[in-house]
Motif scaffolding. Structure first.
Motif, PDB file in Angstrom:
ATOM      1  N   GLU A  49       7.420  10.958   2.095  1.00  0.00           N
ATOM      2  CA  GLU A  49       7.484   9.916   3.445  1.00  0.00           C
ATOM      3  C   GLU A  49       6.400  10.411   4.472  1.00  0.00           C
ATOM      4  OE1 GLU A  49       8.481   6.685   4.657  1.00  0.00           O
ATOM      5  OE2 GLU A  49      10.122   7.652   3.246  1.00  0.00           O
ATOM      6  N   ALA A  53       3.228  10.325  -3.299  1.00  0.00           N
ATOM      7  CA  ALA A  53       3.342  10.796  -1.965  1.00  0.00           C
ATOM      8  C   ALA A  53       4.866  10.434  -1.419  1.00  0.00           C
ATOM      9  CB  ALA A  53       2.385   9.698  -1.491  1.00  0.00           C
ATOM     10  N   ALA A  66       1.485   4.275  -2.977  1.00  0.00           N
ATOM     11  CA  ALA A  66       1.362   5.736  -2.769  1.00  0.00           C
ATOM     12  C   ALA A  66       2.439   6.346  -3.123  1.00  0.00           C
ATOM     13  CB  ALA A  66       1.088   5.963  -1.128  1.00  0.00           C
ATOM     14  N   ALA A  67       3.697   5.520  -2.916  1.00  0.00           N
ATOM     15  CA  ALA A  67       4.807   6.015  -3.286  1.00  0.00           C
ATOM     16  C   ALA A  67       5.101   6.406  -4.912  1.00  0.00           C
ATOM     17  CB  ALA A  67       6.030   5.562  -2.943  1.00  0.00           C
ATOM     18  N   VAL A  95      -1.461   7.038   4.915  1.00  0.00           N
ATOM     19  CA  VAL A  95      -1.667   5.815   4.444  1.00  0.00           C
ATOM     20  C   VAL A  95      -1.429   4.763   5.883  1.00  0.00           C
ATOM     21  CG1 VAL A  95      -0.721   3.904   3.318  1.00  0.00           C
ATOM     22  CG2 VAL A  95      -1.063   5.995   2.439  1.00  0.00           C
ATOM     23  N   SER A 108       3.503  11.841   3.575  1.00  0.00           N
ATOM     24  CA  SER A 108       2.233  11.793   3.522  1.00  0.00           C
ATOM     25  C   SER A 108       1.764  10.429   3.448  1.00  0.00           C
ATOM     26  CB  SER A 108       2.133  12.081   1.922  1.00  0.00           C
ATOM     27  OG  SER A 108       2.143  13.580   1.903  1.00  0.00           O
ATOM     28  N   ARG A 109       2.857   9.400   3.489  1.00  0.00           N
ATOM     29  CA  ARG A 109       2.752   7.894   3.327  1.00  0.00           C
ATOM     30  C   ARG A 109       2.327   7.459   4.886  1.00  0.00           C
ATOM     31  NH1 ARG A 109       7.070   7.666  -0.170  1.00  0.00           N
ATOM     32  NH2 ARG A 109       8.421   6.920   1.569  1.00  0.00           N
ATOM     33  N   THR A 119       0.885  -1.259  -0.152  1.00  0.00           N
ATOM     34  CA  THR A 119       0.157   0.083  -0.024  1.00  0.00           C
ATOM     35  C   THR A 119       0.884   1.139   0.177  1.00  0.00           C
ATOM     36  OG1 THR A 119      -1.596  -1.140   1.246  1.00  0.00           O
ATOM     37  CG2 THR A 119      -1.872   1.229   1.075  1.00  0.00           C
ATOM     38  N   GLU A 120       1.916   1.098   0.750  1.00  0.00           N
ATOM     39  CA  GLU A 120       2.814   2.424   0.700  1.00  0.00           C
ATOM     40  C   GLU A 120       3.603   2.560  -0.275  1.00  0.00           C
ATOM     41  OE1 GLU A 120       5.104   3.051   4.670  1.00  0.00           O
ATOM     42  OE2 GLU A 120       3.642   1.106   5.542  1.00  0.00           O
ATOM     43  N   GLU A 121       4.004   1.470  -0.895  1.00  0.00           N
ATOM     44  CA  GLU A 121       4.470   1.618  -2.461  1.00  0.00           C
ATOM     45  C   GLU A 121       3.792   1.966  -3.470  1.00  0.00           C
ATOM     46  OE1 GLU A 121       5.993  -2.411  -2.904  1.00  0.00           O
ATOM     47  OE2 GLU A 121       7.523  -2.459  -1.378  1.00  0.00           O
TER      48      GLU A 121
END
Length: 301
Positions: free
Chosen positions: A204, A202, A197-198, A211, A206-207, A193-195
């Protein structure tokens, strides 16, 4: 029928009583196990809840009812709330409750925010010395506060925060337990999910804020409950830092009840109940998210 055909029937007939006895033993064990567990739970409930109920009963008893001796009963004959009013007559209890609430709420906010930030950095970021930082966090859980209390007091005094609520809050603004709980919660989250967003651009922060943090609300509740509990119940550190009675927290202010009403433990019990009620209210308000945080693995190693 031949001898070979009769042999299995004889073996089955001989094994039938043994099977029935084994089933009876299994059935007895099936009921004995839960009975033993319920007995142990009942004993623990008596040990843990019993003193609380006795203190509550003492707080509700009038002056004519005994609180010691063989004639003492758990249920008050004529319950009264007069002892709670006497607490307010002796000490400015509402002021002390307000001071404790300021420290406890501020401790919850700082532990949730700073603990989550530090936990996310240890779980997701790669930087030099990360292992040493994590070791220092674990060491803070092992070292008792009494060992470093003098150094902490000297630091607070050098900052000019003696006899202030900020000086009470500062040592517990973030704890190693909060960082450890949040780090474990972030490690349990999938990185996909964070990847994603990246990839969408997004950063760091924002993640973390949009997220990761909303996904560990249960662990935040665990940190919040423990932080409120530790800050509200703390007695030794506020007793050392605070000098002005107007700045006393509730746990420090309640000590005057024992000095003033040495022979009336009913008022002391009422003051204790006043200190316990906010803890119960916070726990019952957050219990669903608290147990959700435990299920997320927020309090595991």
């Amino acid at each position: 029928m031949s001898v070979r055909e009769q042999a299995p029937e004889r073996r089955a007939t001989a094994e039938a009583p043994a099977a029935r006895r084994a089933r009876r033993r299994t059935g007895g064990g099936r009921f004995a196990g839960p009975a033993l567990r319920y007995l142990l739970l009942l004993m623990m409930a008596v040990l843990l809840v019993g003193p609380f109920l006795w203190q509550l009963s003492t707080a509700l008893k009038g002056t004519g009812e005994p609180i010691y001796g063989p004639d003492t009963t758990l249920l008050p004959a004529e319950p009264t709330l007069g002892n709670f009013g006497k607490v307010a007559d002796v000490i400015p209890v509402w002021r002390y409750i307000g001071n404790s609430a300021i420290v406890a709420v501020a401790s919850v906010l700082t532990n949730c925010l700073l603990g989550a930030m530090a936990g996310y950095a240890l779980a997701r970021m790669r930087f030099r010395g990360r292992g040493a930082v994590f070791a220092a966090v674990l060491a803070s859980l092992v070292v008792p506060f009494e060992v470093i209390m003098v150094n902490v007091f000297l630091t607070v005094r050098s900052l000019g925060l003696v006899d202030t609520l900020l000086g009470v809050l500062l040592p517990g603004a973030v704890s190693g337990l909060s960082i450890l709980v949040m780090r474990t919660a972030f490690l349990a989250l999938p990185k996909e999910t964070e990847e994603a967003a990246a990839i969408d651009g997004a950063g760091e922060w924002s993640r973390f804020w949009r997220v990761a943090l909303p996904s560990v609300r249960g662990s935040l509740a665990v940190v919040g409950v423990f932080s409120f509990l530790f800050a509200w119940d703390d007695f030794l550190w506020p007793l050392i830092v605070l000098k002005n009675p107007d700045n006393f927290t509730l746990t420090v202010g309640l000590q005057y009840l024992s000095g003033t009403f040495t022979n009336d433990q009913r008022v002391v019990a009422a003051g204790t109940m006043i200190a316990v009620i906010p803890l119960l209210a916070v726990f019952f308000a957050l219990q669903r998210m608290f147990f959700r945080g435990i299920g997320e693995g927020g309090v595991k190693g």
